[in-house]
Write a protein that holds these residues in place. Structure first.
Motif, PDB file in Angstrom:
ATOM      1  N   UNK A 193      38.340  55.167  45.160  1.00  0.00           N
ATOM      2  CA  UNK A 193      37.127  55.420  45.350  1.00  0.00           C
ATOM      3  C   UNK A 193      36.197  53.198  45.112  1.00  0.00           C
ATOM      4  N   UNK A 194      36.182  52.349  44.489  1.00  0.00           N
ATOM      5  CA  UNK A 194      36.372  51.075  44.185  1.00  0.00           C
ATOM      6  C   UNK A 194      37.672  50.252  44.540  1.00  0.00           C
ATOM      7  N   UNK A 195      37.424  49.205  44.819  1.00  0.00           N
ATOM      8  CA  UNK A 195      38.411  48.336  44.691  1.00  0.00           C
ATOM      9  C   UNK A 195      38.464  47.357  43.591  1.00  0.00           C
ATOM     10  N   UNK A 196      39.681  47.540  42.594  1.00  0.00           N
ATOM     11  CA  UNK A 196      39.947  46.565  41.128  1.00  0.00           C
ATOM     12  C   UNK A 196      40.294  45.682  41.315  1.00  0.00           C
ATOM     13  N   UNK A 197      40.245  44.056  41.368  1.00  0.00           N
ATOM     14  CA  UNK A 197      41.285  43.210  41.426  1.00  0.00           C
ATOM     15  C   UNK A 197      41.857  42.820  39.632  1.00  0.00           C
ATOM     16  N   UNK A 198      42.713  42.317  40.255  1.00  0.00           N
ATOM     17  CA  UNK A 198      43.079  41.491  38.568  1.00  0.00           C
ATOM     18  C   UNK A 198      42.784  40.284  38.627  1.00  0.00           C
ATOM     19  N   UNK A 199      43.058  39.306  37.563  1.00  0.00           N
ATOM     20  CA  UNK A 199      42.855  37.907  38.327  1.00  0.00           C
ATOM     21  C   UNK A 199      43.403  36.652  38.435  1.00  0.00           C
ATOM     22  N   UNK A 200      44.619  37.052  38.409  1.00  0.00           N
ATOM     23  CA  UNK A 200      45.446  36.303  39.723  1.00  0.00           C
ATOM     24  C   UNK A 200      46.689  35.712  38.480  1.00  0.00           C
ATOM     25  N   UNK A 201      47.489  35.308  39.706  1.00  0.00           N
ATOM     26  CA  UNK A 201      49.021  34.015  38.643  1.00  0.00           C
ATOM     27  C   UNK A 201      49.332  33.212  39.320  1.00  0.00           C
ATOM     28  N   UNK A 202      49.431  32.532  39.155  1.00  0.00           N
ATOM     29  CA  UNK A 202      49.435  30.853  40.137  1.00  0.00           C
ATOM     30  C   UNK A 202      51.423  31.177  40.805  1.00  0.00           C
ATOM     31  N   UNK A 203      51.097  31.228  41.651  1.00  0.00           N
ATOM     32  CA  UNK A 203      53.102  30.695  42.001  1.00  0.00           C
ATOM     33  C   UNK A 203      53.615  29.264  43.013  1.00  0.00           C
ATOM     34  N   UNK A 204      53.783  28.442  42.346  1.00  0.00           N
ATOM     35  CA  UNK A 204      54.078  26.694  42.720  1.00  0.00           C
ATOM     36  C   UNK A 204      55.277  27.016  43.124  1.00  0.00           C
ATOM     37  N   UNK A 205      55.704  27.117  44.824  1.00  0.00           N
ATOM     38  CA  UNK A 205      56.867  26.285  45.299  1.00  0.00           C
ATOM     39  C   UNK A 205      57.499  25.467  45.625  1.00  0.00           C
ATOM     40  N   UNK A 206      58.576  24.535  45.281  1.00  0.00           N
ATOM     41  CA  UNK A 206      58.690  23.497  44.923  1.00  0.00           C
ATOM     42  C   UNK A 206      59.763  23.310  46.423  1.00  0.00           C
ATOM     43  N   UNK A 207      59.224  22.501  46.895  1.00  0.00           N
ATOM     44  CA  UNK A 207      60.314  22.139  48.288  1.00  0.00           C
ATOM     45  C   UNK A 207      61.375  21.001  47.444  1.00  0.00           C
ATOM     46  N   UNK A 263      41.325  48.135  34.958  1.00  0.00           N
ATOM     47  CA  UNK A 263      41.573  47.179  34.354  1.00  0.00           C
ATOM     48  C   UNK A 263      43.219  46.479  35.034  1.00  0.00           C
ATOM     49  N   UNK A 264      43.684  45.090  36.223  1.00  0.00           N
ATOM     50  CA  UNK A 264      44.861  45.217  36.154  1.00  0.00           C
ATOM     51  C   UNK A 264      44.712  43.277  35.731  1.00  0.00           C
ATOM     52  N   UNK A 265      46.204  43.748  35.179  1.00  0.00           N
ATOM     53  CA  UNK A 265      46.595  42.443  35.044  1.00  0.00           C
ATOM     54  C   UNK A 265      47.925  41.556  35.382  1.00  0.00           C
ATOM     55  N   UNK A 266      47.794  40.114  35.718  1.00  0.00           N
ATOM     56  CA  UNK A 266      49.025  39.976  36.420  1.00  0.00           C
ATOM     57  C   UNK A 266      49.743  39.347  35.194  1.00  0.00           C
ATOM     58  N   UNK A 267      50.958  39.101  36.196  1.00  0.00           N
ATOM     59  CA  UNK A 267      52.374  37.968  35.279  1.00  0.00           C
ATOM     60  C   UNK A 267      53.214  37.803  35.940  1.00  0.00           C
ATOM     61  N   UNK A 268      54.039  36.867  35.283  1.00  0.00           N
ATOM     62  CA  UNK A 268      54.721  36.401  35.811  1.00  0.00           C
ATOM     63  C   UNK A 268      55.323  35.284  37.603  1.00  0.00           C
ATOM     64  N   UNK A 269      54.502  34.847  37.213  1.00  0.00           N
ATOM     65  CA  UNK A 269      53.730  33.564  37.982  1.00  0.00           C
ATOM     66  C   UNK A 269      54.394  32.285  37.051  1.00  0.00           C
ATOM     67  N   UNK A 270      54.836  30.959  38.547  1.00  0.00           N
ATOM     68  CA  UNK A 270      55.153  30.118  37.134  1.00  0.00           C
ATOM     69  C   UNK A 270      55.648  29.256  38.321  1.00  0.00           C
ATOM     70  N   UNK A 271      56.635  28.273  37.834  1.00  0.00           N
ATOM     71  CA  UNK A 271      56.831  27.362  39.242  1.00  0.00           C
ATOM     72  C   UNK A 271      58.725  27.452  39.035  1.00  0.00           C
ATOM     73  N   UNK A 272      58.754  27.188  40.794  1.00  0.00           N
ATOM     74  CA  UNK A 272      60.129  27.623  40.834  1.00  0.00           C
ATOM     75  C   UNK A 272      60.490  26.460  42.499  1.00  0.00           C
ATOM     76  N   UNK A 273      61.281  26.370  42.640  1.00  0.00           N
ATOM     77  CA  UNK A 273      61.961  25.721  43.994  1.00  0.00           C
ATOM     78  C   UNK A 273      62.555  26.656  44.876  1.00  0.00           C
ATOM     79  N   UNK A 274      62.555  25.746  46.102  1.00  0.00           N
ATOM     80  CA  UNK A 274      62.477  26.684  47.222  1.00  0.00           C
ATOM     81  C   UNK A 274      64.217  26.991  47.479  1.00  0.00           C
TER      82      UNK A 274
END
Length: 114
Positions: free
Chosen positions: A100-114, A3-14
């Motif tokens: 053997x198999x490929x496992x995926x996490x649920x994803x974390x959103x990264x948004x970069x504003x200009x 099981x994989x759990x991503x974290x650390x995403x967010x909104x950041x400026x360019x």
């Protein structure tokens, strides 16, 4: 099953930075390949970076020189340090593990504003 759990995403400026984490439910030392992928709205999921258990790393041309992938076996976690972020880096970021198999996490959103 890993099981994989991503974290650390967010909104950041360019030009800013973020560090993503991917915590695994078990030891990652035996996982040969772990990687990061991303999927932007309306686009296919694309590979970003990969790291092997032997210490090799590879990057997509679009992130080379800006992103750094690393693995810490002691805490069963993989990281993606993202510097000099650009609006085109906006996406949901997923980690995966191949054993053997490929496992995926649920994803974390990264948004970069200009």
């Amino acid at each position: 099953q890993v099981q994989l759990v991503e974290s650390g995403g967010g909104l950041v400026q360019a030009g800013g930075s973020l560090r993503l984490s991917c915590a695994a439910s078990e030891s990652i030392s035996s996982i040969n390949v772990m990687g990061w992928y991303r999927q932007a709205p309306g686009k296919q999921r694309e590979w970003v970076a990969a790291a092997t258990s032997g210490g090799s790393t590879n990057y997509a041309d679009s992130v080379k020189g800006r992103f750094t992938i690393s693995r810490d076996n002691a805490v069963n976690t993989m990281y993606l340090q993202m510097n000099n972020l650009k609006p085109e880096d906006t996406a949901v970021y997923y980690c995966n593990a191949v054993r053997v198999f490929t496992y995926w996490g649920q994803g974390t959103q990264v948004t970069v504003s200009s």
